[in-house]
Design a protein around this motif. Structure first.
Motif, PDB file in Angstrom:
ATOM      1  N   SER A  67       6.926  -5.646 -22.116  1.00 12.21           N
ATOM      2  CA  SER A  67       5.709  -6.393 -21.810  1.00 12.21           C
ATOM      3  C   SER A  67       4.503  -5.468 -21.778  1.00 12.21           C
ATOM      4  O   SER A  67       4.628  -4.267 -21.549  1.00 12.21           O
ATOM      5  CB  SER A  67       5.861  -7.101 -20.467  1.00 12.21           C
ATOM      6  OG  SER A  67       6.322  -6.212 -19.499  1.00 12.21           O
ATOM      7  N   ASP A  68       3.302  -6.064 -22.032  1.00 12.54           N
ATOM      8  CA  ASP A  68       2.066  -5.275 -21.986  1.00 12.54           C
ATOM      9  C   ASP A  68       1.300  -5.529 -20.719  1.00 12.54           C
ATOM     10  O   ASP A  68       0.438  -4.765 -20.358  1.00 12.54           O
ATOM     11  CB  ASP A  68       1.101  -5.684 -23.106  1.00 12.54           C
ATOM     12  CG  ASP A  68       1.778  -5.832 -24.426  1.00 12.54           C
ATOM     13  OD1 ASP A  68       1.823  -6.968 -24.909  1.00 12.54           O
ATOM     14  OD2 ASP A  68       2.243  -4.836 -24.949  1.00 12.54           O
ATOM     15  N   LEU A  69       1.538  -6.695 -20.112  1.00 11.38           N
ATOM     16  CA  LEU A  69       0.664  -7.126 -19.032  1.00 11.38           C
ATOM     17  C   LEU A  69       1.524  -7.442 -17.825  1.00 11.38           C
ATOM     18  O   LEU A  69       2.550  -8.076 -17.937  1.00 11.38           O
ATOM     19  CB  LEU A  69      -0.091  -8.384 -19.492  1.00 11.38           C
ATOM     20  CG  LEU A  69      -0.906  -9.174 -18.491  1.00 11.38           C
ATOM     21  CD1 LEU A  69      -2.043  -8.347 -18.001  1.00 11.38           C
ATOM     22  CD2 LEU A  69      -1.430 -10.418 -19.165  1.00 11.38           C
ATOM     23  N   MET A  70       1.108  -6.953 -16.668  1.00 17.10           N
ATOM     24  CA  MET A  70       1.828  -7.310 -15.442  1.00 17.10           C
ATOM     25  C   MET A  70       0.876  -8.138 -14.592  1.00 17.10           C
ATOM     26  O   MET A  70      -0.162  -7.636 -14.160  1.00 17.10           O
ATOM     27  CB  MET A  70       2.257  -6.056 -14.700  1.00 17.10           C
ATOM     28  CG  MET A  70       2.973  -6.340 -13.417  1.00 17.10           C
ATOM     29  SD  MET A  70       4.083  -5.040 -12.945  1.00 17.10           S
ATOM     30  CE  MET A  70       3.193  -4.227 -11.701  1.00 17.10           C
ATOM     31  N   ILE A  71       1.232  -9.400 -14.375  1.00 18.26           N
ATOM     32  CA  ILE A  71       0.396 -10.237 -13.516  1.00 18.26           C
ATOM     33  C   ILE A  71       1.049 -10.211 -12.140  1.00 18.26           C
ATOM     34  O   ILE A  71       2.097 -10.804 -11.939  1.00 18.26           O
ATOM     35  CB  ILE A  71       0.324 -11.678 -14.044  1.00 18.26           C
ATOM     36  CG1 ILE A  71      -0.168 -11.692 -15.475  1.00 18.26           C
ATOM     37  CG2 ILE A  71      -0.573 -12.505 -13.168  1.00 18.26           C
ATOM     38  CD1 ILE A  71      -0.396 -13.064 -16.021  1.00 18.26           C
ATOM     39  N   VAL A  72       0.429  -9.485 -11.217  1.00 21.58           N
ATOM     40  CA  VAL A  72       1.016  -9.384  -9.877  1.00 21.58           C
ATOM     41  C   VAL A  72       0.622 -10.631  -9.108  1.00 21.58           C
ATOM     42  O   VAL A  72      -0.509 -10.772  -8.666  1.00 21.58           O
ATOM     43  CB  VAL A  72       0.500  -8.135  -9.148  1.00 21.58           C
ATOM     44  CG1 VAL A  72       1.130  -8.050  -7.782  1.00 21.58           C
ATOM     45  CG2 VAL A  72       0.819  -6.911  -9.944  1.00 21.58           C
ATOM     46  N   ALA A  73       1.565 -11.559  -8.995  1.00 25.10           N
ATOM     47  CA  ALA A  73       1.258 -12.842  -8.366  1.00 25.10           C
ATOM     48  C   ALA A  73       2.024 -12.927  -7.072  1.00 25.10           C
ATOM     49  O   ALA A  73       3.231 -13.022  -7.080  1.00 25.10           O
ATOM     50  CB  ALA A  73       1.653 -13.982  -9.292  1.00 25.10           C
ATOM     51  N   GLY A  74       1.343 -12.869  -5.952  1.00 24.67           N
ATOM     52  CA  GLY A  74       2.043 -13.034  -4.693  1.00 24.67           C
ATOM     53  C   GLY A  74       1.839 -11.845  -3.772  1.00 24.67           C
ATOM     54  O   GLY A  74       1.299 -10.818  -4.137  1.00 24.67           O
ATOM     55  N   THR A  75       2.313 -12.025  -2.536  1.00 22.56           N
ATOM     56  CA  THR A  75       2.139 -10.977  -1.533  1.00 22.56           C
ATOM     57  C   THR A  75       3.061  -9.807  -1.816  1.00 22.56           C
ATOM     58  O   THR A  75       4.230 -10.001  -2.141  1.00 22.56           O
ATOM     59  CB  THR A  75       2.509 -11.541  -0.155  1.00 22.56           C
ATOM     60  OG1 THR A  75       2.129 -12.884  -0.082  1.00 22.56           O
ATOM     61  CG2 THR A  75       1.839 -10.754   0.926  1.00 22.56           C
ATOM     62  N   ILE A  76       2.540  -8.603  -1.660  1.00 22.14           N
ATOM     63  CA  ILE A  76       3.364  -7.399  -1.813  1.00 22.14           C
ATOM     64  C   ILE A  76       3.539  -6.814  -0.418  1.00 22.14           C
ATOM     65  O   ILE A  76       2.570  -6.559   0.272  1.00 22.14           O
ATOM     66  CB  ILE A  76       2.664  -6.369  -2.721  1.00 22.14           C
ATOM     67  CG1 ILE A  76       2.313  -6.994  -4.046  1.00 22.14           C
ATOM     68  CG2 ILE A  76       3.544  -5.170  -2.937  1.00 22.14           C
ATOM     69  CD1 ILE A  76       3.482  -7.353  -4.879  1.00 22.14           C
ATOM     70  N   THR A  77       4.781  -6.647  -0.010  1.00 20.79           N
ATOM     71  CA  THR A  77       5.039  -6.059   1.297  1.00 20.79           C
ATOM     72  C   THR A  77       5.360  -4.587   1.124  1.00 20.79           C
ATOM     73  O   THR A  77       5.538  -4.099   0.027  1.00 20.79           O
ATOM     74  CB  THR A  77       6.222  -6.741   1.961  1.00 20.79           C
ATOM     75  OG1 THR A  77       7.344  -6.629   1.094  1.00 20.79           O
ATOM     76  CG2 THR A  77       5.948  -8.189   2.209  1.00 20.79           C
ATOM     77  N   HIS A  78       5.434  -3.879   2.258  1.00 19.81           N
ATOM     78  CA  HIS A  78       5.712  -2.445   2.172  1.00 19.81           C
ATOM     79  C   HIS A  78       7.067  -2.174   1.551  1.00 19.81           C
ATOM     80  O   HIS A  78       7.255  -1.217   0.811  1.00 19.81           O
ATOM     81  CB  HIS A  78       5.653  -1.821   3.566  1.00 19.81           C
ATOM     82  CG  HIS A  78       4.303  -1.897   4.170  1.00 19.81           C
ATOM     83  ND1 HIS A  78       3.195  -1.345   3.574  1.00 19.81           N
ATOM     84  CD2 HIS A  78       3.857  -2.462   5.307  1.00 19.81           C
ATOM     85  CE1 HIS A  78       2.129  -1.574   4.331  1.00 19.81           C
ATOM     86  NE2 HIS A  78       2.505  -2.242   5.373  1.00 19.81           N
ATOM     87  N   LYS A  79       8.027  -3.085   1.849  1.00 19.30           N
ATOM     88  CA  LYS A  79       9.373  -2.876   1.298  1.00 19.30           C
ATOM     89  C   LYS A  79       9.360  -3.022  -0.217  1.00 19.30           C
ATOM     90  O   LYS A  79      10.138  -2.398  -0.915  1.00 19.30           O
ATOM     91  CB  LYS A  79      10.308  -3.927   1.914  1.00 19.30           C
ATOM     92  CG  LYS A  79      11.761  -3.593   1.861  1.00 19.30           C
ATOM     93  CD  LYS A  79      12.553  -4.551   2.754  1.00 19.30           C
ATOM     94  CE  LYS A  79      14.031  -4.265   2.676  1.00 19.30           C
ATOM     95  NZ  LYS A  79      14.832  -5.153   3.508  1.00 19.30           N
ATOM     96  N   MET A  80       8.479  -3.858  -0.731  1.00 20.90           N
ATOM     97  CA  MET A  80       8.445  -4.144  -2.168  1.00 20.90           C
ATOM     98  C   MET A  80       7.559  -3.169  -2.913  1.00 20.90           C
ATOM     99  O   MET A  80       7.679  -3.027  -4.126  1.00 20.90           O
ATOM    100  CB  MET A  80       7.917  -5.572  -2.347  1.00 20.90           C
ATOM    101  CG  MET A  80       8.065  -6.160  -3.696  1.00 20.90           C
ATOM    102  SD  MET A  80       9.773  -6.391  -4.102  1.00 20.90           S
ATOM    103  CE  MET A  80       9.631  -6.621  -5.832  1.00 20.90           C
TER     104      MET A  80
END
Lengths: 161, 157, 372
Positions: A67-80
């Motif tokens: 893939s060329d594009l990363m759409i970060v959709a959603g909450t990112i926690t410290h564990k993730m």
């Protein structure tokens, strides 16, 4: 690009080649399905029946290697967060990132009181376009992708920067 | 069966281990001594007429002002359609409760969560480790006196 | 020298995976293609909602309940509102109750449509996903007309609902409800009775009734094992006791009672029943108040309550301890998917990796609920 990158003078022949390369890049942005939370459903719905992302040349890929594009959709926690960095490193260049939704932009409604939410994904990876909303409507996400396409058109590949 | 009837049966069988009956909560609560909780739960599950088949919810509560912690069990019977809540109160500095994992299998994950967020240790649990927080997190976040850390790995919390 | 058992391979189906319905990590030990153990690791979406509940006031927490199970957002709002109303002991006007039932059942349909769509796309058939989203867009339009949002509604508030139904809602809803049963027939012809689909799901991952009760499994998964238990019928809230609807249970039509096909088919049957319920409610609507009079600063009396409601995925419960101030003292959220997922290590012994995907899809879990 490789050895030809950033070497050639700024004249009409090479800028047209540049434009052609940019045009082909922007019309086939393959995005990685990285949906953590609620914005993920809006991302899925944007790629599905009514708001079709396929007409922009974007299909979804399950693996970062394709893939060329990363759409970060959603909450990112410290564990993730460690895993997000690892996924970003696994993508081949040229790569772009869209931060979709309030949680990916700055931590969202969990900004003030939560001990486990990363306050914005740009703390670990570089972001190109921020799309606000909670969740953003599919039209807003499509506008974000169009803005990214405009940004790509202005890139300089072969000519000297 | 009415909650008062359940309390009477339990008091007859376990006399000193049943401490108190609180009627104004919904469902009514019975406060039990922590050493007897496994026997009380086994009795409630297997006894004819009571048959509490399901553990609906197991929660940890931090009662900082009283110097205690509590574990609350909400039980339900699908055959007789009655509900009851059990409460166990333990010391805040050394919280130990025997596990009810052998009675209802669903208690396994709920007890892990109570350990992760409150620090309550369930004696006899088969696999007591963190479930929601990262494995190298320090502290028990849901306690009332928890101070948020400044940094985790290389970024701010 | 590390002692490595050469027969088994440990594979991490990591947090980012197209088929795990969210950020779930499964550590799977395989002997060739057959699994010997599968261990779920959760917590990648733990956003500390219970801690936030202790720091914000009661009405301020309603938008956070949306993000708990965002596919059944109305139902989560409803369960929270019912919990606080139980402490406050207030009476909800009839029109508000009927509107709440309409919204909750429409949301049940749209949640099951995503469950149906993503389950079929996990199995390898991508087309039903697009069909499901096409129907869901109509429901999204109805919700957008009422409260302005497509996904996280924040519509059912403490005391009633936030706005009355707009003009044209009833006609548009009736139009959708006339169009939808034909589509359910189409799904059955396309997917449910397809020979390959049945062969992949029949007799896989059977949950016995004893196991289901022991592990706290609720919702369509429990009903598929043959136990006729639905909170809308057994402990009716709102106006469910006046409505006429059936409770489908698993009968083992294609294999054993309680297998993955039964669990999938439960959702199709429930969508039919929900259409029936909404049709009845639309006819029962009469003019009235859409919310009760609630004080601006909410201070419920001190006490403890545990209230539960029937969500599309199971039983959602809120355990609330109030100390008389404006903020909750302790709010524990009992999520249905937490208990539904805990049975996975038991089901996943001796199946193939492709079956593991079918098992997770048929349990219909959603991660934000599990992690809160």
């Amino acid at each position: 690009m490789g050895i030809l990158e950033d070497r050639l003078p700024d004249n009409i022949l090479f800028t047209t080649v540049d434009k052609f390369l940019n045009w082909s890049k922007k019309n086939s942005l393959w995005y990685m399905l990285f949906a953590t939370a609620c914005c993920g459903i809006e991302l899925m719905q944007t790629g599905a029946s009514r708001y079709d992302l396929d007409r922009f040349g974007s299909v979804f890929r399950a693996t970062p290697r394709q893939s060329d594009l990363m759409i970060v959709a959603g909450t990112i926690t410290h564990k993730m967060a460690d895993r997000v960095k690892r996924l970003y490193d696994q993508m081949p260049s040229p790569k772009y990132v869209i931060a979709m939704g309030s949680c990916a932009n700055t931590g969202g409604p969990f900004y003030k009181d939560s001990y486990s939410v990363l306050k914005g994904v740009d703390k670990i990876i570089p972001v190109d376009v921020y799309v606000p909303g909670c969740p953003p409507k599919p039209e807003a996400l499509i506008e974000g992708i169009i803005k990214l396409q405009q940004k790509i058109m202005q890139e300089k590949n072969l000519v000297k920067k | 069966m009415e909650p008062k009837g359940i309390y009477d049966i339990l008091s007859k069988t376990f006399s000193s281990k049943i401490k108190q009956f609180l009627e104004n909560t919904f469902p009514p609560t019975i406060i039990v001594e922590s050493s007897a909780i496994v026997d009380v739960c086994k009795f409630l599950k297997n006894e004819e007429g009571l048959n509490f088949t399901s553990l609906m919810c197991l929660s940890g509560v931090d009662l900082k002002d009283q110097g205690k912690m509590a574990v609350v069990y909400h039980l339900f019977s699908i055959t007789h359609r009655h509900k009851i809540a059990l409460k166990v109160e333990i010391d805040r500095n050394e919280p130990h409760v025997p596990t009810v994992e052998g009675v209802w299998a669903t208690a396994n994950w709920y007890e892990r969560e109570a350990y992760d967020l409150f620090g309550i240790i369930f004696d006899g649990h088969s696999d007591l480790r963190r479930i929601l927080m990262p494995d190298d997190w320090e502290g028990y976040p849901m306690r009332k006196d928890y101070v948020y850390p400044k940094k985790y790995h290389t970024w701010d919390v | 020298m590390v002692n490595v058992d050469e027969r088994f391979m440990e594979v991490s189906m990591g947090p980012q995976h197209p088929s795990t319905h969210g950020v779930l990590r499964l550590l799977v030990r395989t002997d060739g293609e057959v699994l010997t153990a599968a261990r779920p690791y959760i917590g990648y979406l733990h956003r500390a909602l219970e801690k936030i509940a202790e720091r914000v006031t009661y009405p301020q927490f309603t938008p956070f309940t949306d993000r708990l199970d965002y596919l059944a957002s109305m139902n989560c709002n409803l369960a929270y509102a019912m919990t606080v109303e139980k402490l406050l002991n207030i009476e909800i006007p009839r029109r508000a109750q009927i509107i709440r039932v309409i919204m909750a059942e429409l949301n049940r349909i749209s949640s099951h449509l995503i469950a149906f769509g993503s389950f079929s796309s996990d199995m390898g058939a991508f087309t039903p996903f697009l069909f499901g989203i096409r129907e869901r867009e109509f429901i999204n339009d109805l919700f957008e007309m009422t409260c302005g949002s497509r996904l996280t509604y924040n519509y059912i508030r403490i005391g009633g609902v936030s706005k009355d139904l707009p003009e044209g809602f009833i006609d548009k809803a009736k139009e959708f409800l006339d169009y939808f049963p034909g589509k359910l027939k189409e799904y059955n012809e396309l997917l449910s009775y397809n020979a390959i689909f049945i062969k992949r799901l029949a007799n896989i991952a059977v949950i016995t009734p004893e196991d289901a009760l022991d592990y706290g499994v609720t919702g369509p998964n429990l009903r598929a094992s043959g136990i006729k238990w639905d909170l809308r019928r057994e402990e009716p809230y709102l106006i469910y006791n006046e409505l006429d609807f059936d409770i489908p249970i698993g009968r083992g039509e294609m294999g054993t009672i309680g297998d993955a096909w039964d669990r999938y088919m439960m959702r199709i049957y429930e969508m039919e029943q929900s259409t029936k319920i909404v049709k009845q409610c639309l006819d029962m609507l009469a003019p009235g108040d859409y919310t009760a009079k609630v004080p601006k600063v909410l201070k419920p009396p001190a006490g403890e309550v545990y209230v539960r409601a029937e969500n599309p995925r199971g039983e959602l419960g809120f355990y609330l301890i109030s100390d008389g101030s404006t903020k909750p003292y302790r709010l524990k959220i009992r999520a249905p998917s937490f208990a539904n997922l805990s049975i996975l290590p038991k089901l996943a012994k001796g199946v193939m990796i492709a079956d593991l995907i079918a098992i997770i899809g048929s349990l219909d879990i959603i991660l934000p609920e599990i992690d809160r």
